[in-house]
Motif scaffolding. Structure first.
Motif, PDB file in Angstrom:
ATOM      1  N   PRO A 161       0.817  -1.219   0.000  1.00 40.01           N
ATOM      2  CA  PRO A 161       0.000   0.000   0.000  1.00 40.01           C
ATOM      3  C   PRO A 161       0.852   1.271   0.000  1.00 40.01           C
ATOM      4  O   PRO A 161       0.416   2.296  -0.521  1.00 40.01           O
ATOM      5  N   CYS A 209       2.094  -4.139   7.171  1.00 38.17           N
ATOM      6  CA  CYS A 209       0.770  -4.717   6.906  1.00 38.17           C
ATOM      7  C   CYS A 209       0.844  -6.171   6.466  1.00 38.17           C
ATOM      8  O   CYS A 209      -0.161  -6.859   6.405  1.00 38.17           O
ATOM      9  N   GLY A 210       2.028  -6.633   6.084  1.00 35.44           N
ATOM     10  CA  GLY A 210       2.188  -8.053   5.744  1.00 35.44           C
ATOM     11  C   GLY A 210       1.722  -8.432   4.349  1.00 35.44           C
ATOM     12  O   GLY A 210       1.774  -9.596   3.963  1.00 35.44           O
ATOM     13  N   ALA A 211       1.278  -7.459   3.543  1.00 31.23           N
ATOM     14  CA  ALA A 211       0.778  -7.799   2.208  1.00 31.23           C
ATOM     15  C   ALA A 211       1.892  -8.397   1.341  1.00 31.23           C
ATOM     16  O   ALA A 211       1.656  -9.299   0.537  1.00 31.23           O
ATOM     17  N   PRO A 270       8.267  -8.280   6.115  1.00 30.55           N
ATOM     18  CA  PRO A 270       8.014  -7.232   7.127  1.00 30.55           C
ATOM     19  C   PRO A 270       8.915  -7.398   8.357  1.00 30.55           C
ATOM     20  O   PRO A 270       9.408  -6.407   8.898  1.00 30.55           O
TER      21      PRO A 270
HETATM   22  S1  SF4 Z   1       4.601  -4.837   5.237  1.00 32.55           S
HETATM   23 FE1  SF4 Z   1       5.267  -5.052   3.124  1.00 32.55          FE
HETATM   24  S2  SF4 Z   1       3.483  -4.492   1.921  1.00 32.55           S
HETATM   25 FE2  SF4 Z   1       3.117  -3.714   4.002  1.00 32.55          FE
HETATM   26  S3  SF4 Z   1       3.907  -1.638   4.003  1.00 32.55           S
HETATM   27 FE3  SF4 Z   1       5.606  -2.918   4.674  1.00 32.55          FE
HETATM   28  S4  SF4 Z   1       6.705  -3.367   2.793  1.00 32.55           S
HETATM   29 FE4  SF4 Z   1       4.707  -2.609   2.159  1.00 32.55          FE
END
Ligand code: SF4
Ligand code: SF4
Lengths: 717, 210
Positions: free
Chosen positions: A323, A365-367, A379
């Motif tokens: 995001p 956020c783990g996406a 992350p």
């Molecule tokens: S966890 Fe991954 S997808 Fe989420 S903000 Fe951090 S780098 Fe971006």
């Protein structure tokens, strides 16, 4: 590229990107299209198994890089290829320049190579040789003297009009903004460069040890021309591209294109072994070189935490779903490598000065982890790097102080109670602060902040603790700071629901903050001490389950505690047992207590209710759909909002550091909810409630934001 | 459906999905007829939007002018009777068939004709031995690539051709290609464009029998 020298400069440059309308629109379209394409691409695959297999085989290869290198070298040299090993980026560039000089090269054509971007190869060669990128996107950014903004689509930040202007300049002819035509102009313009070049430089997606071959993955086919027409071919690749066998490469190929662009396979995969036929070369055989780049990779391979970074196959998916990337683009969310992996690699390949600000621009956020083709725990490693940088640089006074404060539960809680007194004149009577406390800037004013509750949950507990009747399961309640001190009513509601399900609850007073905010700030050592206190407070031997209503706390307790306490002989086993027993509220209520439609009043409610799936629940704990089913079962009219599982922008300390980005994410979220017509928004995390409720309030949305427990408690029979 | 039919169906669907044109042929002479017919129907390069008609820099424009006028088909790997048959068919329509000298035709030729080694149904891919430099160029600078693929050579997945493939790759020097649809890019605004460096069209002729 990163040029900012401090966080506020970096933040400002991100703000500029936020103001770029073309970029924002392009990124939004891309983010939504990518998600759908990826789902289709993996529709008939066992995605998770495939990723696990790739991770496992990559790990096995990483553990024996020197051996694979020797095997590759022997095979390739026997086939007439010269193999080099460069320790540093500069060394690699020097080797390649020397090859060019030795062969009397004047003009070089290149096919896309991230490794060459890493070494800034063009800069090193351009004074002496004419260098032309042939991948369309790379050519465009080369002509514009820019770095890539995406690993797979390097020019994604540019519009057709910008490309038209650029091509008009390059050809000396007025061009049109028709993409099909622009592509054909590039086709014809570049064709001549292939014909004239003496040397071709490519990357390599694979360096296959069993055969001494390189494998190249492209869509345009430029790599085939680059490796065919010029008499000299140099392939530059990182040591991490060493792959034991063709089988391993074929396996990666099942995931790489699907993850990169949603394609089952790219148009071309090229496999080159040995010095091939070449009409213009001496003796009719190509002069072929493979240059391996170490640049810190060997050391990484031996690091227990970071070896997994070398699994990366450079698919770019971790940027596609991020995001933050979607908001600010690759020039801000990366230095040369982009996205989640870019934040990590920047530190190792380009140094902590380039990485220092970048690594803080992750909302956790783990996406990215969810889609990584190689199963890298991105992350966590980003946080880990932040922590390492702090260890190297020295911890800022405020975060160290906060760490020391949070470690001392009594002091911390006393402070919260005192803060409650201090806020009295600021309260607006509806649970919000009338204006922001002094430590905030006006940029933080996009959401209203809650007041500290009159009575924390810990002070209520004795009054509301249920009488034991026909109890079945022993449950330890973990509140977390926000629910204990800001939203105790959420805890009270949850107690009501769980009592209905006949759980035997206990709330130990020695528990404190889960420690996630400390970890987000890179204060790993303090986070470990807090973890130890909580494990001691909620001794897992006493409970069947440890329940928390906060998705972020839950994922911290479950995933971070065992790691944080792994080296503490007294605690490591307990921490694992503890983690095993941690469960989120919705899963506990529905899956363990079996609460369902029969437990709720039989009158349907017409108010539409949307749901926000917290990052740390749906991805952190892999709980998908459970809460939505509970909402429907309880008789509420559940409506699914678009991007239900995309981050709300809270991210704890992230929203303090990058308020503009947090605000954008929040607005997107609330816009999507507004589109459903919902009047109520439920979620499983008090942090998300704080963000969403405060945002809805500021926007004046007619939307009630609550924890799911509160809605369920009201609907019980 | 027999397992061969299933493979053919899957291969065809997958290849067509990525923009390849797939047809069945009963014999090599049918494949030649297809090729000559395609070449005859296809426009000269200007109209095909391969870029010759567009405003180019002087240097790139010169290269376009170097293009020979009669249409050119290249089939570097054909020999003996087969080559003669295709040559005769081309000649009858005023086209030239060449087997070598591809470097003189870098501005582009009309058709590159090859026979593929294997097909991979799962992805609609052809496995093309490209050891010969002439063939490599024929499959890249042609506006249309026509590849014959014997049906008996279609396998379900890449793992199913792995053994044979490893042998081909290992016989150094070697230059192998997996080709899946025509050359493509989405580098400008993520809009798909075919034929950025290689062929604008890929035709796969599935040859029945052995
Ligand atoms: S966890 Fe991954 S997808 Fe989420 S903000 Fe951090 S780098 Fe971006
Ligand atoms: S880290 Fe994972 S998702 Fe990101 S580029 Fe590498 S393999 Fe792809």
């Amino acid at each position: 590229m990163q040029k900012s020298t401090n966080l506020s400069e970096y933040r400002k440059s991100c703000q500029e990107a936020l103001g770029d309308d073309f970029l924002r629109e392009a990124m939004d379209k891309f983010a939504t299209a990518y998600r759908a394409n990826r789902v289709n691409a993996f529709a008939d695959m066992h995605e998770k198994e495939l990723i696990a297999e790739i991770a496992e085989s990559k790990d096995a290869a990483i553990a024996r890089l020197p051996e694979l290198f020797e095997q590759f070298r022997a095979k390739a040299e026997a086939a007439g290829v010269k193999v080099h090993l460069a320790r540093t980026a500069g060394e690699a560039n020097e080797i390649i320049a020397r090859i060019a000089r030795d062969n009397g090269v004047k003009k070089i054509v290149k096919s896309k190579s991230m490794t060459a971007e890493e070494t800034l190869l063009n800069h090193a060669l351009e004074d002496e040789f004419e260098v032309v990128e042939t991948d369309l996107g790379e050519w465009i950014i080369q002509l514009r003297h820019e770095g890539p903004s995406h690993m797979v689509m390097p020019a994604i930040h540019l519009s057709r009009h910008q490309v038209r202007d650029l091509f008009s300049e390059v050809t000396g002819q007025q061009q049109e903004s028709d993409i099909q035509k622009l592509v054909k102009v590039a086709r014809r313009e570049l064709r001549r460069h292939y014909a004239e070049a003496d040397m071709g430089i490519s990357g390599a997606n694979f360096a296959i040890a069993e055969t001494g071959s390189i494998g190249l993955v492209t869509n345009e086919g430029n790599a085939r021309l680059v490796t065919t027409l010029p008499r000299v071919h140099v392939a530059l690749c990182g040591l991490d591209k060493l792959t034991p066998s063709i089988h391993d490469a074929l396996r990666v190929l099942k995931a790489l294109p699907r993850n990169a662009t949603g394609q089952a396979l790219t148009s071309y995969v090229t496999w080159i072994t040995g010095a091939n036929e070449c009409a213009t070369a001496e003796g009719g055989r190509k002069e072929m070189h493979v240059v391996f780049l170490d640049n810190g990779r060997s050391a990484m391979a031996e690091d227990p935490d970071f070896a997994q970074v070398l699994r990366c196959v450079r698919c770019g998916a971790c940027a596609n779903v991020c995001p933050v990337y979607r908001l600010v683009g690759g020039h801000k969310m990366g230095h040369i490598y982009i996205g989640a992996i870019g934040l990590i690699l920047t530190y190792f390949f380009h140094g902590r000065d380039k990485a220092r600000n970048l690594v803080q621009n992750c909302i956790n956020c783990g996406a990215c982890k969810e889609v990584c083709a190689a199963g890298i725990d991105l992350p966590r490693l980003i946080k880990e790097i932040h922590s390492r940088i702090l260890d190297e640089d020295g911890h800022p006074t405020y975060s160290d102080l906060l760490g020391k404060l949070m470690k001392n539960r009594k002091l911390f809680h006393t402070l919260l109670r005192t803060a409650k007194l201090g806020q009295a004149p600021l309260k607006d009577g509806e649970g919000f602060l009338r204006h922001l406390p002094l430590m905030f800037f006006k940029e933080h004013n996009y959401r209203a902040l809650p007041t500290i509750a009159e009575k924390p949950f810990r002070d209520m507990w004795k009054e509301i603790e249920p009488k034991l009747t026909g109890t079945k399961l022993r449950v330890g309640l973990f509140a977390g700071c926000v629910q204990d001190f800001v939203y105790p009513e959420q805890m009270a509601a949850a107690v009501k629901v769980m009592d209905h399900g006949k759980a035997h609850m206990d709330f130990p007073m020695e528990q404190s903050c889960c420690g996630l905010p400390l970890q987000m700030m890179g204060e790993t050592a303090h986070a470990a001490e807090v973890a130890a206190q909580n494990v001691a407070a909620l001794d897992p031997a006493r409970y069947d389950y440890i329940v928390t209503l906060c998705a972020s706390c839950a994922s911290q307790l479950k995933h971070s505690y065992p790691r944080l306490l792994a080296d503490d002989p007294a605690m490591s086993l307990k921490a694992k047992q503890f983690a095993d027993k941690v469960i989120d509220f919705s899963s506990f209520v529905r899956d363990v207590l079996g609460i369902g439609a029969d437990d709720f009043q039989n009158v349907a409610v017409t108010t539409k209710t949307a749901y926000h799936a917290p990052c740390h629940l749906c991805r952190g704990l892999g709980v998908v759909g459970t809460s939505q089913e509970l909402i429907s079962d309880s008789g509420l009219d559940y409506v699914k909002a678009d991007e239900e599982d995309v981050c709300c922008g809270f991210g704890g300390t992230f929203s303090m550091k990058f308020p503009e980005e947090s605000k954008e994410l929040l607005n997107k979220k609330l816009d999507n909810v507004a589109k459903t017509g919902a009047k109520q928004l439920l979620t499983d995390c008090p942090g998300c409630v704080m963000q969403l409720r405060g945002g809805a309030r500021r926007r004046g949305d007619d939307l009630q934001v609550r924890h799911i427990a509160e809605a369920l408690a009201e609907r019980l029979k | 459906m027999s397992s061969v039919d299933t493979l053919v169906t899957e291969f065809t669907q997958r290849a067509e999905k990525v923009g390849a044109v797939v047809s069945m042929v009963k014999s090599m002479s049918e494949a030649f007829a297809y090729t000559v017919d395609l070449c005859e129907r296809k426009d000269a390069c200007q109209l095909l939007l391969s870029g010759c008609g567009l405003p180019l820099s002087d240097a790139a424009g010169e290269m376009c002018e170097a293009r020979t006028q009669p249409k050119v088909v290249a089939a570097p790997a054909l020999a003996g009777e087969e080559r003669e048959a295709l040559a005769a068919a081309c000649e009858a329509k005023g086209m030239t068939l060449i087997s070598d000298g591809m470097r003189k035709h870098l501005a582009g030729i009309d058709i590159g004709f090859t026979v593929a080694e294997y097909g991979i149904a799962e992805t609609g891919t052809i496995v093309q031995n490209s050891n010969s430099e002439e063939l490599r160029l024929a499959t890249m600078v042609s506006e249309n690539h026509v590849a014959v693929l014997p049906v008996s050579r279609i396998r379900a997945t890449s793992y199913d051709v792995e053994r044979e493939f490893v042998n081909m790759v290992d016989a150094s020097p070697s230059y192998m290609a997996f080709i899946t649809g025509p050359s493509r890019t989405a580098d400008i605004e993520r809009v798909l464009a075919l034929g950025v460096h290689g062929p604008l069209e890929l035709h796969i002729l599935l040859l029945e029998g052995e």
